[in-house]
Design an enzyme around this catalytic site. Structure first.
Site, PDB file in Angstrom:
ATOM      1  N   GLU A 101       0.871  -1.159  -0.026  1.00 21.22           N
ATOM      2  CA  GLU A 101       0.110  -0.077   0.104  1.00 21.22           C
ATOM      3  C   GLU A 101       0.827   1.128   0.096  1.00 21.22           C
ATOM      4  O   GLU A 101       0.842   1.924   1.185  1.00 21.22           O
ATOM      5  CB  GLU A 101      -0.821  -0.042   1.035  1.00 21.22           C
ATOM      6  CG  GLU A 101      -1.939  -1.013   1.302  1.00 21.22           C
ATOM      7  CD  GLU A 101      -3.018  -1.072   2.248  1.00 21.22           C
ATOM      8  OE1 GLU A 101      -3.081   0.172   3.016  1.00 21.22           O
ATOM      9  OE2 GLU A 101      -3.831  -1.795   2.355  1.00 21.22           O
ATOM     10  N   GLU A 108      -5.050  -8.722   1.330  1.00 25.57           N
ATOM     11  CA  GLU A 108      -5.491  -8.457   2.718  1.00 25.57           C
ATOM     12  C   GLU A 108      -7.022  -8.350   2.579  1.00 25.57           C
ATOM     13  O   GLU A 108      -7.658  -7.835   1.549  1.00 25.57           O
ATOM     14  CB  GLU A 108      -5.018  -7.068   3.194  1.00 25.57           C
ATOM     15  CG  GLU A 108      -3.540  -7.190   3.770  1.00 25.57           C
ATOM     16  CD  GLU A 108      -3.069  -5.851   4.226  1.00 25.57           C
ATOM     17  OE1 GLU A 108      -4.010  -4.946   4.798  1.00 25.57           O
ATOM     18  OE2 GLU A 108      -1.946  -5.690   4.272  1.00 25.57           O
TER      19      GLU A 108
HETATM   20  C1  FCB Z   1      -3.988  -2.086   5.804  1.00 24.46           C
HETATM   21  C2  FCB Z   1      -2.654  -2.147   6.345  1.00 24.46           C
HETATM   22  C3  FCB Z   1      -2.476  -3.525   7.271  1.00 24.46           C
HETATM   23  C4  FCB Z   1      -3.575  -3.286   8.192  1.00 24.46           C
HETATM   24  C5  FCB Z   1      -4.865  -3.174   7.766  1.00 24.46           C
HETATM   25  C6  FCB Z   1      -6.270  -3.389   8.701  1.00 24.46           C
HETATM   26  O1  FCB Z   1      -4.240  -0.925   5.193  1.00 24.46           O
HETATM   27  O2  FCB Z   1      -1.919  -2.782   5.095  1.00 24.46           O
HETATM   28  O3  FCB Z   1      -1.175  -3.193   7.848  1.00 24.46           O
HETATM   29  O4  FCB Z   1      -3.217  -2.032   9.161  1.00 24.46           O
HETATM   30  O5  FCB Z   1      -4.877  -2.120   6.724  1.00 24.46           O
END
Ligand code: FCB
Length: 450
Positions: free
Chosen positions: A164, A355
């Site tokens: 990110e 994620e």
């Molecule tokens: C993302 C991050 C991760 C965590 C999640 C909830 O933006 O990459 O580290 O904080 O959100």
């Protein structure tokens, strides 16, 4: 076909600063997150990553949990500052040895390591030299990436170079809610962005120079839309890929278009952003344009879109009382269906969900168990939609749940629990949540139990 393919990768994810603890042990360097979390007022109740989940001292705890759930892959990150304390290529062997141990534990357990090289812990020494505003920082990252790939050649086959970059630029240098906590004007934030993209490009070149067998990717985040009805598919796709001047960073395409196509997005109105993009030189774009082997998407929620008369699309407002997680993020499972398909259609590269998950107000109940029906329900809905993305032909290879364990949730500290496994922070004790058992069943049946 809407079925998870054979060999689909089921995993869970974490990141170094969020879980490891002991960031300065064995000669590790300070990172911007050490500095930031120790600055009064920056994190929830002054929480820091000093202890976190104690994974630096006990990596085997996490591997046992992964094994117990039958997961075939672990996405974790390496702390650049632990290995490169001064950001000058003077490697800290003891820091590196920790990742040797972690990777070897994974391999012994039959778990494929998916290594993220940069999940936000810039060495403080580099921040002291102006961090991501300094054109030397991408080069320092590439040196680190090349060394890592050489060191782990044959053992690590999947790298995500950056996690990110959107958050680094927007939250770290834009509104300052993340480390290093700077609030810079748009021109400087764009420079940070360009340097992050150059770090990816130079890093990809450095890895490919030493390990032709390594797969290279990046994990991005950004606005994704999904259609209200079948008639709104084109509108949702258009809305996903529009870049707005006031929200240009939280788009996947600001990163992926230059990386995959060698050009910035064209769907952008005249304004400062367009001028900034136009000033990036062809030579710089050539460096950035290193086509990845696969893409990683961090997806938590999205926007429902309708085709609209007179306008190309309409973002449907969320009704009062819309379902939300503990962190108040909206619950929109449909984003894993069309949202992923739109990204696949644009880039045509194998995809991973790197994620996805939610925070809940988890507690250990009187019976000693952690009951988290909200997480089970969330996962059930999201994974059903994910299953449907295959009917659009999406080449989706894997899903990593965020997160393996509860951990240090950046400026929210330990106030948010995202894990499948509960962590009692004073002791580091792990407790499986009900959702961990539920997820293990999904994994075991390759999604047939959904
Ligand atoms: C993302 C991050 C991760 C965590 C999640 C909830 O933006 O990459 O580290 O904080 O959100």
């Amino acid at each position: 076909m809407n079925k998870f393919p054979k060999n689909f990768v089921w995993g869970a994810a974490s990141s170094a600063y969020q879980i490891e603890g002991d960031p300065l042990a064995d000669g590790g360097g300070k990172s911007v997150w050490d500095t930031f979390s120790h600055t009064p007022g920056k994190t929830f109740e002054g929480n820091t990553g000093d202890t976190a989940c104690r994974s630096y001292a006990h990596p085997e705890w996490d591997i046992e949990n992964l094994k117990h759930m039958g997961l075939s892959a672990y996405r974790f990150s390496t702390s650049w500052a632990r290995i490169d304390p001064e950001g000058d290529g003077n490697w800290n062997e003891k820091g590196l040895a920790y990742y040797d141990r972690l990777v070897d534990l994974c391999l012994e357990a039959g778990i494929a390591p998916y290594m993220t090289l940069y999940h936000w812990e810039l060495p403080q020494a580099l921040e002291d030299r102006d961090g991501w505003l300094n054109p030397e920082t991408p080069k320092a990252f590439a040196r680190f990436a090349g060394m890592m790939a050489e060191h782990f050649r044959g053992r690590v086959k999947h790298y995500f170079l950056l996690n990110e970059p959107q958050c680094v630029a927007a939250l770290g240098y834009g509104n300052g809610i993340h480390a290093p906590g700077r609030q810079e004007p748009m021109g400087k934030v764009f420079l940070v962005w360009k340097h992050l993209l150059l770090a990816y490009g130079l890093g990809a070149q450095a890895i490919r120079a030493v390990d032709g067998g390594a797969g290279i990717g990046i994990a991005t985040t950004g606005r994704l839309c999904y259609p209200e009805t079948e008639a709104d598919i084109a509108a949702a796709e258009k809305a996903t890929f529009q870049v707005f001047d006031n929200d240009w960073l939280f788009t996947h395409q600001m990163a992926l278009d230059p990386i995959c196509f060698g050009a910035f997005p064209k769907d952008c109105a005249p304004g400062q952003l367009r001028d900034l993009m136009a000033a990036v030189t062809p030579e710089e774009l050539e460096i950035i344009h290193q086509k990845p082997d696969f893409l990683g998407f961090n997806i938590y929620n999205g926007w429902c879109v309708r085709e609209s008369q007179g306008a190309p699309y309409y973002f449907i407002p969320r009704y009062e009382g819309f379902p939300r997680t503990a962190l108040k993020w909206p619950v929109t499972p449909e984003v894993l269906d069309w949202g992923v398909a739109f990204l696949w259609r644009r880039y045509g590269l194998p995809c991973y969900i790197t994620e996805n998950g939610l925070s809940c107000n988890d507690v250990v109940s009187l019976d000693g168990q952690v009951h988290d029906p909200n997480r089970e329900d969330f996962l059930h809905r999201y994974l059903l939609c994910l299953k449907n993305t295959f009917s659009h032909g999406t080449d989706l290879r894997g899903y990593f749940h965020w997160s393996l364990t509860d951990n240090f949730e950046w400026h929210s500290g330990y106030g948010e629990r995202f894990g499948l496994v509960y962590v009692d922070f004073p002791t580091g004790t792990r407790v499986y949540k009900d959702s961990a058992r539920w997820y293990a069943q999904v994994v075991k049946t390759n999604g047939e139990s959904l």
